[in-house]
Design a protein around this motif. Sequence first.
Motif, PDB file in Angstrom:
ATOM      1  N   SER A   1      90.139  41.677 -49.561  1.00  0.00           N
ATOM      2  CA  SER A   1      90.321  40.920 -50.521  1.00  0.00           C
ATOM      3  C   SER A   1      89.922  42.153 -51.802  1.00  0.00           C
ATOM      4  O   SER A   1      90.396  42.253 -52.933  1.00  0.00           O
ATOM      5  CB  SER A   1      89.289  39.696 -51.122  1.00  0.00           C
ATOM      6  N   GLN A   2      89.164  42.332 -52.054  1.00  0.00           N
ATOM      7  CA  GLN A   2      89.011  43.776 -52.629  1.00  0.00           C
ATOM      8  C   GLN A   2      89.629  44.923 -52.965  1.00  0.00           C
ATOM      9  O   GLN A   2      89.876  45.341 -54.201  1.00  0.00           O
ATOM     10  CB  GLN A   2      87.284  44.450 -51.755  1.00  0.00           C
ATOM     11  N   PHE A   3      90.124  45.227 -52.487  1.00  0.00           N
ATOM     12  CA  PHE A   3      91.629  45.811 -52.731  1.00  0.00           C
ATOM     13  C   PHE A   3      93.241  45.797 -52.466  1.00  0.00           C
ATOM     14  O   PHE A   3      93.157  46.086 -53.561  1.00  0.00           O
ATOM     15  CB  PHE A   3      92.180  47.318 -51.205  1.00  0.00           C
ATOM     16  N   SER A   4      92.802  44.209 -52.243  1.00  0.00           N
ATOM     17  CA  SER A   4      94.224  43.608 -52.860  1.00  0.00           C
ATOM     18  C   SER A   4      94.145  42.610 -54.070  1.00  0.00           C
ATOM     19  O   SER A   4      95.358  42.284 -54.988  1.00  0.00           O
ATOM     20  CB  SER A   4      95.111  42.756 -51.410  1.00  0.00           C
ATOM     21  N   ASN A   5      92.988  42.219 -53.975  1.00  0.00           N
ATOM     22  CA  ASN A   5      92.732  40.964 -54.961  1.00  0.00           C
ATOM     23  C   ASN A   5      93.297  39.741 -55.270  1.00  0.00           C
ATOM     24  O   ASN A   5      94.018  39.125 -55.696  1.00  0.00           O
ATOM     25  CB  ASN A   5      92.919  42.151 -56.742  1.00  0.00           C
ATOM     26  N   ARG A   6      93.567  40.155 -53.795  1.00  0.00           N
ATOM     27  CA  ARG A   6      93.475  38.207 -53.417  1.00  0.00           C
ATOM     28  C   ARG A   6      92.709  37.614 -52.527  1.00  0.00           C
ATOM     29  O   ARG A   6      92.324  38.249 -51.236  1.00  0.00           O
ATOM     30  CB  ARG A   6      95.038  38.690 -52.175  1.00  0.00           C
ATOM     31  N   LYS A   7      91.990  36.525 -52.538  1.00  0.00           N
ATOM     32  CA  LYS A   7      91.358  35.815 -51.904  1.00  0.00           C
ATOM     33  C   LYS A   7      92.113  35.878 -50.550  1.00  0.00           C
ATOM     34  O   LYS A   7      94.240  35.243 -50.274  1.00  0.00           O
ATOM     35  CB  LYS A   7      90.800  34.402 -52.572  1.00  0.00           C
ATOM     36  N   GLN A   8      91.513  34.916 -48.850  1.00  0.00           N
ATOM     37  CA  GLN A   8      92.845  35.057 -47.612  1.00  0.00           C
ATOM     38  C   GLN A   8      92.688  33.307 -48.148  1.00  0.00           C
ATOM     39  O   GLN A   8      92.270  33.508 -47.457  1.00  0.00           O
ATOM     40  CB  GLN A   8      91.658  36.034 -46.920  1.00  0.00           C
ATOM     41  N   VAL A   9      93.821  33.470 -47.240  1.00  0.00           N
ATOM     42  CA  VAL A   9      94.599  32.219 -47.085  1.00  0.00           C
ATOM     43  C   VAL A   9      93.457  31.760 -45.551  1.00  0.00           C
ATOM     44  O   VAL A   9      94.827  32.625 -44.787  1.00  0.00           O
ATOM     45  CB  VAL A   9      95.453  31.928 -47.335  1.00  0.00           C
ATOM     46  N   TYR A  10      93.300  30.838 -45.288  1.00  0.00           N
ATOM     47  CA  TYR A  10      92.912  31.108 -43.420  1.00  0.00           C
ATOM     48  C   TYR A  10      92.751  29.504 -42.914  1.00  0.00           C
ATOM     49  O   TYR A  10      92.613  28.389 -43.620  1.00  0.00           O
ATOM     50  CB  TYR A  10      92.586  31.946 -43.257  1.00  0.00           C
ATOM     51  N   THR A  11      93.596  28.763 -41.634  1.00  0.00           N
ATOM     52  CA  THR A  11      92.744  27.925 -40.988  1.00  0.00           C
ATOM     53  C   THR A  11      91.992  27.872 -40.241  1.00  0.00           C
ATOM     54  O   THR A  11      92.185  29.509 -39.245  1.00  0.00           O
ATOM     55  CB  THR A  11      93.574  26.891 -40.383  1.00  0.00           C
ATOM     56  N   TYR A  12      90.925  27.311 -39.903  1.00  0.00           N
ATOM     57  CA  TYR A  12      90.163  27.644 -38.340  1.00  0.00           C
ATOM     58  C   TYR A  12      90.877  27.022 -37.584  1.00  0.00           C
ATOM     59  O   TYR A  12      90.847  25.726 -37.504  1.00  0.00           O
ATOM     60  CB  TYR A  12      89.041  27.579 -38.722  1.00  0.00           C
ATOM     61  N   VAL A  13      90.740  27.160 -35.801  1.00  0.00           N
ATOM     62  CA  VAL A  13      91.089  26.684 -34.820  1.00  0.00           C
ATOM     63  C   VAL A  13      89.524  26.700 -33.849  1.00  0.00           C
ATOM     64  O   VAL A  13      89.355  28.365 -33.413  1.00  0.00           O
ATOM     65  CB  VAL A  13      92.254  27.117 -34.390  1.00  0.00           C
ATOM     66  N   ASP A  14      89.494  25.589 -33.430  1.00  0.00           N
ATOM     67  CA  ASP A  14      87.639  25.572 -32.650  1.00  0.00           C
ATOM     68  C   ASP A  14      88.258  26.394 -31.307  1.00  0.00           C
ATOM     69  O   ASP A  14      87.401  27.015 -30.443  1.00  0.00           O
ATOM     70  CB  ASP A  14      87.390  24.511 -32.033  1.00  0.00           C
ATOM     71  N   ASP A  15      89.338  26.254 -30.663  1.00  0.00           N
ATOM     72  CA  ASP A  15      90.075  26.724 -29.573  1.00  0.00           C
ATOM     73  C   ASP A  15      89.824  28.773 -29.517  1.00  0.00           C
ATOM     74  O   ASP A  15      90.704  29.133 -30.336  1.00  0.00           O
ATOM     75  CB  ASP A  15      91.023  26.646 -28.537  1.00  0.00           C
ATOM     76  N   ASN A  16      88.947  29.287 -28.453  1.00  0.00           N
ATOM     77  CA  ASN A  16      89.003  30.504 -28.721  1.00  0.00           C
ATOM     78  C   ASN A  16      89.872  31.241 -27.561  1.00  0.00           C
ATOM     79  O   ASN A  16      90.251  30.339 -26.829  1.00  0.00           O
ATOM     80  CB  ASN A  16      88.039  31.023 -28.605  1.00  0.00           C
ATOM     81  N   ARG A  17      90.645  32.663 -27.873  1.00  0.00           N
ATOM     82  CA  ARG A  17      91.132  32.764 -27.086  1.00  0.00           C
ATOM     83  C   ARG A  17      91.158  33.319 -25.917  1.00  0.00           C
ATOM     84  O   ARG A  17      89.504  33.900 -25.557  1.00  0.00           O
ATOM     85  CB  ARG A  17      92.294  34.470 -27.899  1.00  0.00           C
ATOM     86  N   ILE A  18      91.736  32.987 -24.791  1.00  0.00           N
ATOM     87  CA  ILE A  18      91.057  33.137 -23.687  1.00  0.00           C
ATOM     88  C   ILE A  18      90.519  34.884 -23.159  1.00  0.00           C
ATOM     89  O   ILE A  18      91.196  35.469 -23.425  1.00  0.00           O
ATOM     90  CB  ILE A  18      92.477  32.318 -22.109  1.00  0.00           C
ATOM     91  N   GLY A  19      89.355  35.014 -22.975  1.00  0.00           N
ATOM     92  CA  GLY A  19      88.882  36.269 -22.251  1.00  0.00           C
ATOM     93  C   GLY A  19      88.347  36.857 -23.872  1.00  0.00           C
ATOM     94  O   GLY A  19      88.474  38.224 -23.886  1.00  0.00           O
ATOM     95  N   ASP A  20      88.877  36.614 -24.324  1.00  0.00           N
ATOM     96  CA  ASP A  20      88.373  37.372 -25.936  1.00  0.00           C
ATOM     97  C   ASP A  20      86.824  37.505 -25.650  1.00  0.00           C
ATOM     98  O   ASP A  20      86.175  36.570 -25.686  1.00  0.00           O
ATOM     99  CB  ASP A  20      88.338  36.280 -27.259  1.00  0.00           C
ATOM    100  N   HIS A  21      86.210  38.961 -26.482  1.00  0.00           N
ATOM    101  CA  HIS A  21      85.484  38.789 -26.965  1.00  0.00           C
ATOM    102  C   HIS A  21      84.686  38.220 -27.796  1.00  0.00           C
ATOM    103  O   HIS A  21      85.188  38.569 -28.877  1.00  0.00           O
ATOM    104  CB  HIS A  21      84.473  40.541 -27.134  1.00  0.00           C
ATOM    105  N   ILE A  22      83.274  38.261 -27.893  1.00  0.00           N
ATOM    106  CA  ILE A  22      82.250  37.277 -28.981  1.00  0.00           C
ATOM    107  C   ILE A  22      82.365  38.656 -29.708  1.00  0.00           C
ATOM    108  O   ILE A  22      81.972  38.634 -31.030  1.00  0.00           O
ATOM    109  CB  ILE A  22      81.471  36.714 -28.467  1.00  0.00           C
ATOM    110  N   CYS A  23      81.771  39.545 -29.299  1.00  0.00           N
ATOM    111  CA  CYS A  23      80.732  40.403 -29.840  1.00  0.00           C
ATOM    112  C   CYS A  23      81.487  42.346 -29.241  1.00  0.00           C
ATOM    113  O   CYS A  23      81.138  41.959 -28.000  1.00  0.00           O
ATOM    114  CB  CYS A  23      79.340  40.572 -30.631  1.00  0.00           C
ATOM    115  N   TYR A  24      81.988  43.347 -29.980  1.00  0.00           N
ATOM    116  CA  TYR A  24      82.083  44.754 -29.250  1.00  0.00           C
ATOM    117  C   TYR A  24      82.415  46.040 -29.643  1.00  0.00           C
ATOM    118  O   TYR A  24      82.733  45.224 -31.097  1.00  0.00           O
ATOM    119  CB  TYR A  24      83.777  44.276 -28.728  1.00  0.00           C
ATOM    120  N   TYR A  25      81.536  46.126 -29.796  1.00  0.00           N
ATOM    121  CA  TYR A  25      81.669  47.756 -30.523  1.00  0.00           C
ATOM    122  C   TYR A  25      80.932  48.739 -29.476  1.00  0.00           C
ATOM    123  O   TYR A  25      80.350  48.285 -28.543  1.00  0.00           O
ATOM    124  CB  TYR A  25      80.988  47.704 -31.835  1.00  0.00           C
ATOM    125  N   SER A  26      81.806  49.768 -28.849  1.00  0.00           N
ATOM    126  CA  SER A  26      81.722  51.084 -28.964  1.00  0.00           C
ATOM    127  C   SER A  26      80.720  52.132 -28.709  1.00  0.00           C
ATOM    128  O   SER A  26      80.269  52.335 -29.875  1.00  0.00           O
ATOM    129  CB  SER A  26      83.011  52.116 -28.974  1.00  0.00           C
TER     130      SER A  26
END
Length: 353
Positions: free
Chosen positions: A291-316
């Motif tokens: 948003s800082q670079f686009s000057n546009r607010k992000q439009v989003y919706t939240y879905v309770d179900d996470n993706r199967i096998g998705d990482h909650i936190c990952y950094y190398s």
Amino acid sequence: MKNLLVTGSSGLIGSEVCLHFAAAGWKIHGVDNNQRAVFFGPQGDTRWNQQRLASAIQNFEHHEVDIRNRDGVLQLIKSVKPDAIVHTAAQPSHDRAAAIPFDDFDTNAVGTLNLLEAARQACPESPFAHMSTNKVYGDRPNTIARKELDTRWDYDDPTYANGVPETLSIDQSKHSLFGASKVAADVMVQEYGRYFNMPTCCLRGGCLTGPNHSGVELHGFLSYLVKCNLEGREYKVFGYKGKQVRDNIHSEDVARFIHAFIETPRVAEVYNIGGGKDNSCSILEAFEIASQFSNRKQVYTYVDDNRIGDHICYYSDLSKMRSHYPGWNISVSLTETIEQIVSAWKQRTAAEF
């Protein structure tokens, strides 16, 4: 002039590798059949990138070869006899894999085996760099103790203060079918290295990104997020409060590491290649930076179900990479990367924002 063969040459990492090595004086053989458009539809089409490479690189030769075509791959590598092979072609989405399990496995696992065996027959001494994925760890990173912060999850175990190391087990965890097919490829790349003493490496990527990504909802987190932001399109957040964390590495830094490996290759190595903790962000944090670079607010919706096998936190954890190749390090920051992606999407859509 040295020959470099790059599979998935019209993709994000493949095209970056082509440009990088061309600038270093190599002749580039790009292998791509635009399979991404088959997997993801018109929005995944990469022909524009193929045309960009043909225009930008004088010594570029495109090969319309499907890596699942065993004889076609063998004949190509025998004819080119590349001095190095960079394998980036893949079915890259763990969501999509469940709908096309045979196409996924045939592309990721069998396609990699076709390339390895062709290389063993034609040029066993040539370094073979394989783009693997952090999904080979399955959901095991989710077993690491973590803490919830205002805008992200983070590790709460000092063992992982610098991120996930290459020693984390890949066994007895849920991978997604995509992760499983990539495990098969990853282990085979290692095995050809150890069994046949070939110079191979597996690069277990975090979020590989950059301005030339054809991001779609099922693959290409930052690129797709920025595209949604610029178009005012709704972005879906799948679970974990939008605080799930990824480390993001610019495709240029990936290409630089691959070059370092090819110049001084090792046998059957594995590296977790990502942006590390400094280049990590949650989805919520990515919204703010974009948003800082686009000057546009992000439009989003939240879905309770996470993706199967998705990482909650990952950094190398980048310690091993820096130790083996001390001349390499991250050179493009997260904010600079997102700024480039915003600029690229504006140019590609030729729209006024």
